[in-house]
Design a protein around this motif. Structure first.
Motif, PDB file in Angstrom:
ATOM      1  N   HIS A 156       0.855  -1.195   0.000  1.00  0.00           N
ATOM      2  CA  HIS A 156       0.000   0.000   0.000  1.00  0.00           C
ATOM      3  C   HIS A 156       0.887   1.239   0.000  1.00  0.00           C
ATOM      4  N   GLN A 157       0.324   2.383   0.308  1.00  0.00           N
ATOM      5  CA  GLN A 157       1.076   3.639   0.161  1.00  0.00           C
ATOM      6  C   GLN A 157       2.328   3.697   1.039  1.00  0.00           C
ATOM      7  N   THR A 158       2.284   3.061   2.186  1.00  0.00           N
ATOM      8  CA  THR A 158       3.436   3.130   3.081  1.00  0.00           C
ATOM      9  C   THR A 158       4.120   1.768   3.266  1.00  0.00           C
ATOM     10  N   GLN A 159       3.855   0.840   2.366  1.00  0.00           N
ATOM     11  CA  GLN A 159       4.510  -0.470   2.465  1.00  0.00           C
ATOM     12  C   GLN A 159       4.727  -1.080   1.083  1.00  0.00           C
ATOM     13  N   ASP A 160       5.936  -1.629   0.887  1.00  0.00           N
ATOM     14  CA  ASP A 160       6.268  -2.265  -0.389  1.00  0.00           C
ATOM     15  C   ASP A 160       7.041  -3.547  -0.104  1.00  0.00           C
ATOM     16  N   PHE A 161       6.777  -4.578  -0.902  1.00  0.00           N
ATOM     17  CA  PHE A 161       7.504  -5.842  -0.788  1.00  0.00           C
ATOM     18  C   PHE A 161       8.545  -5.923  -1.904  1.00  0.00           C
ATOM     19  N   LYS A 162       9.690  -6.470  -1.581  1.00  0.00           N
ATOM     20  CA  LYS A 162      10.729  -6.707  -2.589  1.00  0.00           C
ATOM     21  C   LYS A 162      11.282  -8.121  -2.414  1.00  0.00           C
ATOM     22  N   PHE A 163      11.310  -8.868  -3.502  1.00  0.00           N
ATOM     23  CA  PHE A 163      11.883 -10.215  -3.506  1.00  0.00           C
ATOM     24  C   PHE A 163      13.360 -10.128  -3.093  1.00  0.00           C
ATOM     25  N   ARG A 164      14.066  -9.211  -3.739  1.00  0.00           N
ATOM     26  CA  ARG A 164      15.423  -8.830  -3.347  1.00  0.00           C
ATOM     27  C   ARG A 164      15.731  -7.515  -4.045  1.00  0.00           C
ATOM     28  N   VAL A 165      16.850  -6.897  -3.690  1.00  0.00           N
ATOM     29  CA  VAL A 165      17.214  -5.608  -4.277  1.00  0.00           C
ATOM     30  C   VAL A 165      18.405  -5.807  -5.200  1.00  0.00           C
ATOM     31  N   LEU A 206       9.848  -4.333   2.868  1.00  0.00           N
ATOM     32  CA  LEU A 206      10.127  -5.661   3.391  1.00  0.00           C
ATOM     33  C   LEU A 206      10.853  -6.429   2.297  1.00  0.00           C
ATOM     34  N   ILE A 207      12.149  -6.614   2.481  1.00  0.00           N
ATOM     35  CA  ILE A 207      12.975  -7.262   1.461  1.00  0.00           C
ATOM     36  C   ILE A 207      13.130  -8.740   1.814  1.00  0.00           C
ATOM     37  N   GLY A 208      12.751  -9.574   0.850  1.00  0.00           N
ATOM     38  CA  GLY A 208      12.715 -11.009   1.084  1.00  0.00           C
ATOM     39  C   GLY A 208      11.287 -11.515   1.055  1.00  0.00           C
ATOM     40  N   VAL A 209      10.378 -10.638   0.535  1.00  0.00           N
ATOM     41  CA  VAL A 209       8.955 -10.975   0.435  1.00  0.00           C
ATOM     42  C   VAL A 209       8.502 -10.725  -0.999  1.00  0.00           C
ATOM     43  N   LYS A 210       7.866 -11.705  -1.619  1.00  0.00           N
ATOM     44  CA  LYS A 210       7.347 -11.533  -2.980  1.00  0.00           C
ATOM     45  C   LYS A 210       6.116 -10.629  -2.977  1.00  0.00           C
ATOM     46  N   ASP A 211       5.742 -10.164  -4.177  1.00  0.00           N
ATOM     47  CA  ASP A 211       4.571  -9.292  -4.304  1.00  0.00           C
ATOM     48  C   ASP A 211       3.304  -9.940  -3.754  1.00  0.00           C
ATOM     49  N   ASN A 212       3.242 -11.275  -3.837  1.00  0.00           N
ATOM     50  CA  ASN A 212       2.041 -11.977  -3.350  1.00  0.00           C
ATOM     51  C   ASN A 212       2.075 -12.252  -1.846  1.00  0.00           C
ATOM     52  N   GLY A 213       3.139 -11.766  -1.180  1.00  0.00           N
ATOM     53  CA  GLY A 213       3.228 -11.933   0.269  1.00  0.00           C
ATOM     54  C   GLY A 213       3.994 -13.160   0.719  1.00  0.00           C
ATOM     55  N   LYS A 214       4.468 -13.970  -0.215  1.00  0.00           N
ATOM     56  CA  LYS A 214       5.220 -15.177   0.145  1.00  0.00           C
ATOM     57  C   LYS A 214       6.622 -14.784   0.618  1.00  0.00           C
TER      58      LYS A 214
END
Length: 210
Positions: A13-22, A44-52
């Motif tokens: 959402h506006q104040t949260q983003d997931f990244k698989f890795r950078v 949150l790095i280490g989390v896929k877009d689907n929350g996995k």
């Protein structure tokens, strides 16, 4: 439920983003700058877009994040990090506070410093009007009691449209673009006009006081 699972349940959402890795420091700098220019935020790095949760090596990701904040954000951003855990997988949480003196710029792939904002789960380029509003807010002036003919023309055009894009406002009023830009910035700082930035474009509408 631990705090990481709680965050993931919120989704992006506006104040949260997931990244698989950078992998791209410049690209992540845009997200960091967008958070700083809006309401702050959490990566949150280490989390896929689907929350996995897939997990990462936090130390490796930390160095990329630090480089992005220091080299590809102007002014340099301060980021806070902590390691979170889901079973045996590690996630790096990166938080950025909203800055008072906007804008924070990020370096794009063409070597240009650009300004980004966050809207819902999108990182978007900031418009020249928003950048103008930030500058004007530092020397905010009081709202006038009356408006002249050109000012009233702009306000009436926006009001009749319900909401309108900048390009359409240029076309319908036939006033000089720079003049419209300057007045729009003033109207927004006076809360006379509202600006709605979306992934589909930026729209202007009259405020409740009109």
């Amino acid at each position: 439920m631990n705090i990481l699972k709680s965050y993931i349940r919120e989704g992006e959402h506006q104040t949260q983003d997931f990244k698989f890795r950078v992998d791209d420091a410049k690209k992540i700098a845009r997200t960091l700058a967008a958070f700083a220019n809006t309401d702050g935020g959490r990566l949150l790095i280490g989390v896929k877009d689907n929350g996995k949760v897939v997990g990462v090596n936090p130390e490796e990701e930390f160095h990329v994040i630090q480089g992005a904040a220091a080299m590809y954000c102007k002014p340099e951003l301060v980021v806070k990090t902590q390691i979170m855990q889901d079973d045996h997988k590690l996630v790096l949480e990166v938080t950025v506070d909203e800055v008072k003196n906007k804008p924070v710029k990020a370096l794009d792939d063409d070597g240009e410093w650009k300004t980004y904002v966050r809207r819902e789960d999108h990182t978007l380029l900031a418009s020249k009007i928003l950048i103008g509003v930030w500058k004007k807010e530092r020397t905010k002036t009081s709202t006038p009691q009356t408006f002249d003919r050109d000012e009233q023309l702009i306000l009436n055009t926006i009001k009749e449209a319900g909401e309108i894009t900048l390009s359409k406002l240029y076309k319908e009023t036939k006033l000089k673009k720079a003049y419209i830009d300057r007045l729009l910035i003033l109207f927004i700082t006076w809360d006379v006009v509202e600006m709605n930035i979306t992934s589909g474009g930026t729209y202007f509408s009259v405020g409740e006081m009109l």
